[in-house]
Motif scaffolding. Structure first.
Motif: not given
Length: 74
Positions: A14-24, A30-34, A63-66
């Motif tokens: 969950a933390l990795n996901l939150a950080l990735a969303l913030e960085e992107c 938007e993540l849902s769409r992609r 989608a996040l490429d990470r």
């Protein structure tokens, strides 16, 4: 439950996901769409309310490429 390895993995994911969303700079929508994952699923993962299945994790990672999976080190 914080001492449970599975709980630590879920929290780290969950933390990795939150950080990735913030960085992107993306919203959950938007993540849902992609990624094809529902907004509700993503929001619930971020809040630690659900454990996503492997296909969902794979779609989010693509989608996040990470990588989101924290591995054994947590």
């Amino acid at each position: 439950m914080a001492d449970h390895h599975g709980a630590r993995v879920a929290q780290a994911l969950a933390l990795n996901l939150a950080l990735a969303l913030e960085e992107c700079g993306w919203s959950v929508a938007e993540l849902s769409r992609r990624s094809g994952a529902s907004r509700l699923t993503i929001a619930n993962v971020l809040q630690g309310e659900v454990w996503p299945d492997l296909l969902t994790i794979a779609g989010l990672e693509k989608a996040l490429d990470r990588d989101l999976w924290p591995g054994r080190r947590v």
